[in-house]
Design an enzyme around this catalytic site. Structure first.
Site, PDB file in Angstrom:
ATOM      1  N   ASP A  52       0.817  -1.215   0.000  1.00 28.81           N
ATOM      2  CA  ASP A  52       0.000   0.000   0.000  1.00 28.81           C
ATOM      3  C   ASP A  52       0.845   1.256   0.000  1.00 28.81           C
ATOM      4  OD1 ASP A  52      -2.195  -1.605   0.151  1.00 28.81           O
ATOM      5  OD2 ASP A  52      -2.467  -1.359   2.321  1.00 28.81           O
ATOM      6  N   TYR A 110       5.852  -9.828   7.897  1.00 31.38           N
ATOM      7  CA  TYR A 110       5.661  -8.378   8.051  1.00 31.38           C
ATOM      8  C   TYR A 110       5.990  -7.969   9.474  1.00 31.38           C
ATOM      9  CZ  TYR A 110       3.196  -7.728   3.607  1.00 31.38           C
ATOM     10  OH  TYR A 110       2.876  -7.637   2.283  1.00 31.38           O
TER      11      TYR A 110
END
Lengths: 247, 247
Positions: A52, A110
């Site tokens: 993103d 992540y």
């Protein structure tokens, strides 16, 4: 013909994510521009993931094919002279011609970084979420362990997404504190759109008592986006590691 | 009338140093704008130090006088709502009316951060010097100890400077490694223009053998700017701590 796999790091602050868009600057476009200067040709590239706007990467893998015989180490050095300050390559190796940075991926990791100081810290404005309230990392670590396993994670997916299969397996996750920072690390076979950011937002609800101890598993099983927490902002998120099957 | 001492942190990347200049954005000007919004009046401010363009501060102290009775904690919170992302206050206290953030200062501490990874790291482009060659922190720490003491440091001062008294006392200094980072910390009663950056540039010459073991003291005593190393770039430098006499 050789297929090369280049690994880069990027500060995503100035980019609208990785993937090329028609009306915004993305990492892919900037990378392709640098690659074109090195290889004297516009090359098609494949990335390991979408990311993103504002999300960072400590490790992001990109592949492309070439007939030229530039040594791998020189590809890294040459790319770095053409890439801007906020993107840098640090590895290049040859992979087999059926390798795909997205589909050959075994797992991804992540990390989400939270700055838990009392006041805003200018050095982390673009690199962490500032959360000023008391944060119990040990408690969150205990509650977060129900994320581990194979679930239909459609309740942890942006409603904008139209992925058909929303089953994902989470291999491990951990919440821990280092001084004024709290980290959430999660490793899985893949992640839905905004999934890690919704996991973090949900853990903040757990921290605030809006979600009770032991309630998180029900929320996952409910597949109801409205029962999970808010989507945490992008600047705390880092794609940290991409693990591949032997190539 | 009360004199308040506010402590801020700032990412200096976007600023031409602290001190107001006629044709460039500085931290002082941006701080005064925020202060004006809080106190409804343009206030005169005194800072603890000049800092160069691109230099950062983990601790920077600014004083001003006011008749208003806003609680100290509220001054911090109100300032932070008006300050941009790259500047934030974290303390405010009342000091005596003869206190001056520059002249009441007992000592200052600077930290210089070096990223010693093999490749450029996008996350530190604006926050550290990237030095790719082998760096022996232990050796540099040993050699750097001759900085400690009271010297005429005119050889470690930008030739642009017109300070008359260039004697400064260094109380302590240290070079150490943490993973891919090497830090230089130095504490003294004051520093000449560019002095810490020239100290760092000189230590890099020591690292590269351009200055031999034991030669550093002669270079200090020579007061010859040409014998010291280059001025290290600003983005690695942080004003880290300002120590005051009891107020």
């Amino acid at each position: 013909m050789r297929r090369l796999l280049v690994t880069i790091r990027y500060d995503g602050s100035a980019y609208h994510g990785y993937q090329v868009q028609s009306n915004a600057v993305t990492v892919q476009e900037v990378f392709q521009n640098a690659l074109e200067k090195v290889f004297n040709k516009r090359l098609d590239v494949k990335g390991c993931s979408r990311t993103d706007s504002g999300v960072h990467a400590n490790m992001y893998c990109i592949s492309f094919d070439t007939d030229m015989n530039i040594p791998n180490e020189s590809v890294v050095l040459a790319l770095n002279t053409y890439l801007p300050d906020d993107i840098a390559a640090y590895d290049c190796k040859e992979v087999s011609l059926d390798f795909h940075p997205r589909y050959s991926c075994k797992s991804k990791e992540y990390v989400y970084k939270i700055y838990n100081g009392k006041y805003r810290n200018p050095f982390y404005a673009k690199y962490a979420l500032w959360y000023r309230w008391s944060l119990d990392a040990e408690y969150l670590n205990k509650e977060a362990q129900v994320f581990v396993g194979k679930y239909d994670y459609s309740g942890f997916c942006s409603i904008k997404s139209d992925v058909e299969d929303s089953v994902r397996e989470i291999y491990s996750c951990k919440v821990w504190r280092e001084d004024d920072f709290v980290y959430f690390k999660v490793c899985g076979d893949g992640f839905l759109y905004n999934m890690v950011r919704i996991m973090v937002g949900t853990l903040l609800f757990v921290n605030e008592g809006k979600i009770k101890s032991g309630e998180l598993k029900d929320i996952i099983l409910s597949k109801d986006r409205r029962r999970a927490g808010k989507t945490a902002p992008p600047q705390g998120l880092y794609l940290n590691k991409v693990n591949y099957y032997a190539k």
